[in-house]
Enzyme design. Structure first.
Site, PDB file in Angstrom:
ATOM      1  CG  ASP A   1      -2.079   0.941   1.118  1.00 55.48           C
ATOM      2  OD1 ASP A   1      -2.288   1.489   0.013  1.00 55.48           O
ATOM      3  OD2 ASP A   1      -2.761   1.166   2.126  1.00 55.48           O
TER       4      ASP A   1
ATOM      5  CG  LEU B   1       9.064 -17.211  -3.479  1.00 58.66           C
ATOM      6  CD1 LEU B   1       8.890 -17.232  -1.963  1.00 58.66           C
ATOM      7  CD2 LEU B   1       9.508 -15.819  -3.925  1.00 58.66           C
TER       8      LEU B   1
ATOM      9  CG  HIS C   1       0.288   1.997  -9.475  1.00 55.38           C
ATOM     10  ND1 HIS C   1       0.056   1.683  -8.149  1.00 55.38           N
ATOM     11  CD2 HIS C   1      -0.820   2.657  -9.898  1.00 55.38           C
ATOM     12  CE1 HIS C   1      -1.143   2.124  -7.804  1.00 55.38           C
ATOM     13  NE2 HIS C   1      -1.687   2.723  -8.844  1.00 55.38           N
TER      14      HIS C   1
ATOM     15  NE  ARG D   1      -7.137   2.051  -6.174  1.00 56.51           N
ATOM     16  CZ  ARG D   1      -5.961   2.097  -5.588  1.00 56.51           C
ATOM     17  NH1 ARG D   1      -4.874   2.345  -6.294  1.00 56.51           N
ATOM     18  NH2 ARG D   1      -5.861   1.890  -4.305  1.00 56.51           N
TER      19      ARG D   1
ATOM     20  CG  ASN E   1       2.238   1.471  -5.218  1.00 59.69           C
ATOM     21  OD1 ASN E   1       3.106   1.269  -4.390  1.00 59.69           O
ATOM     22  ND2 ASN E   1       1.795   0.535  -6.043  1.00 59.69           N
TER      23      ASN E   1
HETATM   24  C1  FPP Z   1      -1.432   0.151  -3.508  1.00 61.05           C
HETATM   25  O1  FPP Z   1      -1.085   1.486  -3.514  1.00 61.05           O
HETATM   26  C2  FPP Z   1      -1.077  -0.504  -4.749  1.00 61.05           C
HETATM   27  C3  FPP Z   1      -1.930  -1.112  -5.609  1.00 61.05           C
HETATM   28  C4  FPP Z   1      -3.388  -1.213  -5.427  1.00 61.05           C
HETATM   29  C5  FPP Z   1      -1.436  -1.705  -6.845  1.00 61.05           C
HETATM   30  C6  FPP Z   1      -0.260  -2.590  -6.665  1.00 61.05           C
HETATM   31  C7  FPP Z   1       0.375  -2.748  -7.943  1.00 61.05           C
HETATM   32  C8  FPP Z   1       1.696  -2.797  -8.140  1.00 61.05           C
HETATM   33  C9  FPP Z   1       2.723  -2.735  -7.085  1.00 61.05           C
HETATM   34  C10 FPP Z   1       2.188  -2.901  -9.506  1.00 61.05           C
HETATM   35  C11 FPP Z   1       1.980  -4.204 -10.195  1.00 61.05           C
HETATM   36  C12 FPP Z   1       2.476  -5.368  -9.441  1.00 61.05           C
HETATM   37  C13 FPP Z   1       3.005  -6.460  -9.981  1.00 61.05           C
HETATM   38  C14 FPP Z   1       3.193  -7.661  -9.140  1.00 61.05           C
HETATM   39  C15 FPP Z   1       3.409  -6.531 -11.377  1.00 61.05           C
HETATM   40  P1  FPP Z   1      -2.252   2.565  -3.599  1.00 61.05           P
HETATM   41  O2  FPP Z   1      -2.436   2.942  -5.031  1.00 61.05           O
HETATM   42  O3  FPP Z   1      -3.467   2.041  -2.935  1.00 61.05           O
HETATM   43  O4  FPP Z   1      -1.625   3.744  -2.811  1.00 61.05           O
HETATM   44  P2  FPP Z   1      -2.394   4.879  -1.962  1.00 61.05           P
HETATM   45  O5  FPP Z   1      -3.069   4.179  -0.817  1.00 61.05           O
HETATM   46  O6  FPP Z   1      -1.283   5.762  -1.527  1.00 61.05           O
HETATM   47  O7  FPP Z   1      -3.367   5.549  -2.882  1.00 61.05           O
END
Ligand code: FPP
Length: 246
Positions: free
Chosen positions: A21, A132, A38, A72, A23
């Site tokens: 969480d 893994l 992301h 989203r 990003n």
């Molecule tokens: C959470 O941060 C992240 C996500 C919902 C997406 C996760 C995706 C990735 C890390 C990229 C793709 C992954 C792989 C395995 C290829 P958020 O957007 O909810 O952050 P915020 O809470 O600050 O808005």
């Protein structure tokens, strides 16, 4: 001494689950679009997968896209799906080199077709790997998973395949998407949020919970090692007393 050197490799959690969480906030802090977060989140994914494999973790499950994330903005959903496709393409060679077996949980057929096809190909390609097991939770909702298990079990009971008295915890677990995966002993959530957000609700019954303020794109293998060390300092009692455990 670094965190890695302090880890007792004879007492590792077999399975670590992570709610990645932060990003969006990471990108915002830098005056960039959420999608930039992301992209950098993928770098953390790579580092954590390598770090987990390096110390001998057997199962790593990453909450990559929840069923709720479909709500989203469309451009963000599209960007995440494209990122998923390009990451699988880019990383498949590394996964093979590192003996990682790719797996998914969630409603994979809800993903754009290109995405689910790429995933299925990568899953087939890595199926023989023995290191893994990397599970990506995609279009995942724990409540939905539980409900589907209940429906399947109810149908079996209706058809006379199962007696209600035979529906044990083990039988129930076998009807979840995680059927062949042991329950996580450690659940990590980044970004200073203290919620489970519909992730592995049944499976984390006895997991140790670890929360960190670090935003996902800043979370790297040293942070994972720190979380494992913290886990190793805790006493897991499973409802018993300290004396019984020791
Ligand atoms: C959470 O941060 C992240 C996500 C919902 C997406 C996760 C995706 C990735 C890390 C990229 C793709 C992954 C792989 C395995 C290829 P958020 O957007 O909810 O952050 P915020 O809470 O600050 O808005």
């Amino acid at each position: 001494m670094g965190f890695r050197e302090q880890i007792d490799t004879t007492r590792l959690p077999q399975h670590i689950a992570i709610i990645m969480d932060g990003n969006g906030r990471w990108a915002k802090e830098k005056g960039k679009l959420r999608v930039f977060g992301h992209h950098n989140g993928v770098l953390s994914v790579r580092d954590i997968v390598e770090g987990a494999g390096e110390i001998g973790i057997k199962y790593l499950t990453l909450y990559t896209f929840s069923s709720e994330n479909w709500n989203r903005p469309k451009y963000e959903v599209t960007a995440i799906m494209e990122l998923l496709i390009s990451t699988i393409n880019k990383e498949i060679k590394k996964l093979m080199e590192n003996n990682v077996r790719l797996n998914t949980i969630g409603e994979i057929d809800m993903l754009p077709q290109k995405c689910s096809t790429e995933l299925k190909n990568a899953i087939n390609k890595t199926a023989g790997n023995t290191g893994l097991v990397l599970t990506l939770a995609l279009s995942y909702s724990s409540r939905r998973e539980i409900l589907q298990a209940v429906q399947t079990i109810a149908k079996k009971a209706e058809n006379g395949e199962l007696n209600s008295a035979d529906i044990t915890e083990a039988v129930f677990s076998d009807h979840l998407h995680t059927a062949n995966i042991p329950d996580p002993e450690l659940l990590i959530r980044t970004s200073g949020e203290y919620r489970i957000s519909n992730f592995l609700l049944w499976q984390i019954a006895y997991a140790e919970l670890y929360f960190t303020d670090k935003l996902w794109p800043d979370f790297r293998r040293e942070d994972l090692f720190e979380a494992i060390l913290d886990y190793q300092k805790r006493e897991r009692r499973f409802g018993m007393t300290s004396e019984q455990i020791n």
